[in-house]
Design an enzyme around this catalytic site. Sequence first.
Site, PDB file in Angstrom:
ATOM      1  N   THR A 218     -18.156 -80.642 -12.138  1.00 48.81           N
ATOM      2  CA  THR A 218     -18.780 -81.900 -12.577  1.00 48.81           C
ATOM      3  C   THR A 218     -20.165 -82.109 -11.947  1.00 48.81           C
ATOM      4  OG1 THR A 218     -17.438 -82.958 -10.867  1.00 48.81           O
ATOM      5  CG2 THR A 218     -16.639 -83.133 -13.128  1.00 48.81           C
TER       6      THR A 218
ATOM      7  N   ASN B  63     -10.140-103.075 -73.292  1.00 46.52           N
ATOM      8  CA  ASN B  63      -8.730-102.873 -72.982  1.00 46.52           C
ATOM      9  C   ASN B  63      -8.378-101.409 -73.224  1.00 46.52           C
ATOM     10  OD1 ASN B  63      -5.987-104.350 -72.507  1.00 46.52           O
ATOM     11  ND2 ASN B  63      -5.665-102.798 -74.088  1.00 46.52           N
TER      12      ASN B  63
ATOM     13  N   GLU C 212     -10.374 -84.280  -3.719  1.00 44.63           N
ATOM     14  CA  GLU C 212      -9.583 -83.793  -4.846  1.00 44.63           C
ATOM     15  C   GLU C 212      -8.157 -83.492  -4.390  1.00 44.63           C
ATOM     16  OE1 GLU C 212     -10.813 -83.675  -8.177  1.00 44.63           O
ATOM     17  OE2 GLU C 212     -12.090 -84.946  -6.949  1.00 44.63           O
TER      18      GLU C 212
ATOM     19  N   ARG D 195      -5.710 -77.882 -22.710  1.00 39.82           N
ATOM     20  CA  ARG D 195      -4.369 -78.433 -22.969  1.00 39.82           C
ATOM     21  C   ARG D 195      -4.225 -79.107 -24.330  1.00 39.82           C
ATOM     22  NH1 ARG D 195      -3.670 -81.667 -17.510  1.00 39.82           N
ATOM     23  NH2 ARG D 195      -5.911 -81.278 -17.414  1.00 39.82           N
TER      24      ARG D 195
ATOM     25  N   TYR E 223     -13.426 -82.562 -69.102  1.00 43.47           N
ATOM     26  CA  TYR E 223     -13.713 -81.228 -68.594  1.00 43.47           C
ATOM     27  C   TYR E 223     -13.360 -80.214 -69.665  1.00 43.47           C
ATOM     28  CZ  TYR E 223     -13.564 -77.312 -65.258  1.00 43.47           C
ATOM     29  OH  TYR E 223     -13.775 -76.148 -64.588  1.00 43.47           O
TER      30      TYR E 223
HETATM   31  C1  UD1 Z   1     -12.588 -85.229 -11.984  1.00 44.81           C
HETATM   32  C2  UD1 Z   1     -12.926 -85.729 -10.593  1.00 44.81           C
HETATM   33  C3  UD1 Z   1     -11.710 -86.446 -10.018  1.00 44.81           C
HETATM   34  C4  UD1 Z   1     -11.317 -87.581 -10.932  1.00 44.81           C
HETATM   35  C5  UD1 Z   1     -11.072 -87.070 -12.334  1.00 44.81           C
HETATM   36  C6  UD1 Z   1     -10.868 -88.217 -13.269  1.00 44.81           C
HETATM   37  C7  UD1 Z   1     -14.479 -84.099  -9.681  1.00 44.81           C
HETATM   38  C8  UD1 Z   1     -14.658 -82.951  -8.773  1.00 44.81           C
HETATM   39  N1  UD1 Z   1     -13.270 -84.619  -9.762  1.00 44.81           N
HETATM   40  O1  UD1 Z   1     -11.555 -84.295 -11.858  1.00 44.81           O
HETATM   41  O2  UD1 Z   1     -12.018 -86.943  -8.729  1.00 44.81           O
HETATM   42  O3  UD1 Z   1     -10.154 -88.219 -10.435  1.00 44.81           O
HETATM   43  O4  UD1 Z   1     -12.221 -86.335 -12.805  1.00 44.81           O
HETATM   44  O5  UD1 Z   1     -10.483 -87.741 -14.533  1.00 44.81           O
HETATM   45  O6  UD1 Z   1     -15.436 -84.536 -10.303  1.00 44.81           O
HETATM   46  N2  UD1 Z   1     -16.925 -81.337 -17.088  1.00 44.81           N
HETATM   47  C9  UD1 Z   1     -18.106 -80.738 -17.472  1.00 44.81           C
HETATM   48  N3  UD1 Z   1     -18.504 -79.601 -16.860  1.00 44.81           N
HETATM   49  C10 UD1 Z   1     -17.796 -79.032 -15.849  1.00 44.81           C
HETATM   50  C11 UD1 Z   1     -16.597 -79.645 -15.447  1.00 44.81           C
HETATM   51  C12 UD1 Z   1     -16.186 -80.804 -16.092  1.00 44.81           C
HETATM   52  O7  UD1 Z   1     -18.781 -81.223 -18.371  1.00 44.81           O
HETATM   53  O8  UD1 Z   1     -18.239 -78.007 -15.339  1.00 44.81           O
HETATM   54  C13 UD1 Z   1     -16.497 -82.554 -17.762  1.00 44.81           C
HETATM   55  C14 UD1 Z   1     -15.184 -82.371 -18.495  1.00 44.81           C
HETATM   56  O9  UD1 Z   1     -15.415 -81.936 -19.828  1.00 44.81           O
HETATM   57  C15 UD1 Z   1     -14.603 -83.765 -18.422  1.00 44.81           C
HETATM   58  C16 UD1 Z   1     -15.133 -84.330 -17.141  1.00 44.81           C
HETATM   59  O10 UD1 Z   1     -16.263 -83.546 -16.802  1.00 44.81           O
HETATM   60  O11 UD1 Z   1     -15.061 -84.574 -19.480  1.00 44.81           O
HETATM   61  C17 UD1 Z   1     -14.113 -84.299 -16.018  1.00 44.81           C
HETATM   62  O12 UD1 Z   1     -13.753 -82.955 -15.809  1.00 44.81           O
HETATM   63  P1  UD1 Z   1     -12.301 -82.540 -15.374  1.00 44.81           P
HETATM   64  O13 UD1 Z   1     -12.218 -81.071 -15.277  1.00 44.81           O
HETATM   65  O14 UD1 Z   1     -11.319 -83.239 -16.203  1.00 44.81           O
HETATM   66  O15 UD1 Z   1     -12.300 -83.131 -13.897  1.00 44.81           O
HETATM   67  P2  UD1 Z   1     -11.064 -83.249 -12.985  1.00 44.81           P
HETATM   68  O16 UD1 Z   1     -10.865 -81.957 -12.293  1.00 44.81           O
HETATM   69  O17 UD1 Z   1      -9.949 -83.826 -13.719  1.00 44.81           O
HETATM   70 CA    CA Z   2      -9.481 -84.519 -16.292  1.00 46.47          CA
END
Ligand code: UD1
Ligand code: CA
Length: 467
Positions: free
Chosen positions: A81, A380, A157, A16, A390
């Site tokens: 995550t 001055n 979630e 996004r 140059y």
């Molecule tokens: C996650 C949480 C949600 C919480 C929200 C807060 C889970 C399943 N859900 O959701 O409960 O309210 O964050 O913002 O954890 N990332 C990785 N690798 C991945 C996926 C994500 O490194 O495979 C990183 C992303 O870059 C980001 C962070 O983890 O920095 C959170 O990922 P995002 O996809 O934003 O999680 P949400 O689905 O928003």
């Molecule tokens: Ca997020």
Amino acid sequence: MDSVAAIILAAGKGTRMKSKLVKVMHTLAGAPLIQYPVTAAREADASRIVAVVGHQAEAVRTFFNDSADVACALQEEQNGTGHAVACAAPLLRDFRGRVLILCGDVPLIRAVTLRELLKEHSRQGATVTVLTACVDNPHGYGRIVKDAAGKVVAIVEEKDADPDQRAIREINSGIYCVEGPFLFDAVSRLGSDNAQGEYYLTDIVRTAAGRGLVCASHPAGDPVEVMGINDRVQLAEAEAVLRMRINQAHMRGGVTIRDPKAAYIDNGVVIGRDTVVHPNVHITGRTEIGRECVIEPSAVIRGCRIGDRVTVKAGSVLEDSVVHDDASIGPMAHLRPGTVLMEEVKVGNFVETKKTVMGKGAKASHLTYLGDAEVGRDVNIGCGTITCNYDGVNKHRTVIEDNVFIGSDVQLVAPVTVGRNALVAAGTTVTKDVPPDSLAISRTEQVNKEGWVTKKRATGRGKKTKE
Ligand code: UD1
Ligand code: CA
């Protein structure tokens, strides 16, 4: 006390943001987003930090090259995550302490809040403690499901939640404190049987609760701290919050900021007491400004070291330069990289300098270019002086020794030296070295032709014609 490690989740792309740059490398007050959770973790005494990187992993890795306490773990595919934490596990295999988990795109989290989270975790004897926030609009976040005793039993979630769960307004910030050995065991057992088909880190709460271990929650004092950045609107909102924090810290430290909403001071800038910062000033990079300086409106100062009682007048741009005490710059002057102004130097309007040292008390008050020059004490430089440094191929040096007086409209064709106490007459083009104590003058002699204009007009040839 057990030691603390931190895992920063930062493998996501940040679709996004609509950018070719990965989200966590977008800057906030001069530093990439990911720098902020890393700094907060460090200040909360995390001795080892692992950033989980995926998209543009090399860019993030390179950024942390110089940080001995930060290691990067690669998550090639973003399978959730929980999978991200599992990717970090091999780097923390021998670690027995507590693990803080943070998100690379949640930059406003403060170290004090992480310390409170650690404290609450210990106080409750918890295995997992979730940092939460109570918000009016929980849309998109994981909801905190608790039992009658107030213990967390699950995080659900949005996409997996039933209507009752959706009504919960306490949300998961995505920041946790977890016992290390439990964490690495639990993430190795996660399934992906959910609406998104991902390995959810949040499922470790159910695992812990199922084993009769304590899952606690700790609400963030200020929900803004857990604000995640998903698009550029949120980036701007976070930047406004962060700038206000930075400006308030300077004001508490004795700096006057005339309009804190219109002062753009990067993270890490140092400003001394009784310095006054006027509106629309940008101070960026590793800049240090001394005491009792005045930074007038619309000045841009990047990567500079500035002494005490220096005045930077309106509209001036200073880049990678050093300015000593009591100097005065501008209005509308441009110090380019490699400029060094000694004490009491005056650089006036429309003066540009580059790789130039000006000795104590030297003045270039108007309309001048000094490039690759060494200017002595009390020199001055007259209006309209230009160092012709140059020749189309190479750059050459100009040396102007102490006490020299350069008249107006002088060109110094480098390489050239003007010896001490010399005087260069107005309009001179200096192509040869000038010995000390001498006058250099190069002009065509003036001729006055009396009555010439009158005669010309009489013949009609000098008349102004209408277009
Ligand atoms: C996650 C949480 C949600 C919480 C929200 C807060 C889970 C399943 N859900 O959701 O409960 O309210 O964050 O913002 O954890 N990332 C990785 N690798 C991945 C996926 C994500 O490194 O495979 C990183 C992303 O870059 C980001 C962070 O983890 O920095 C959170 O990922 P995002 O996809 O934003 O999680 P949400 O689905 O928003
Ligand atoms: Ca997020």
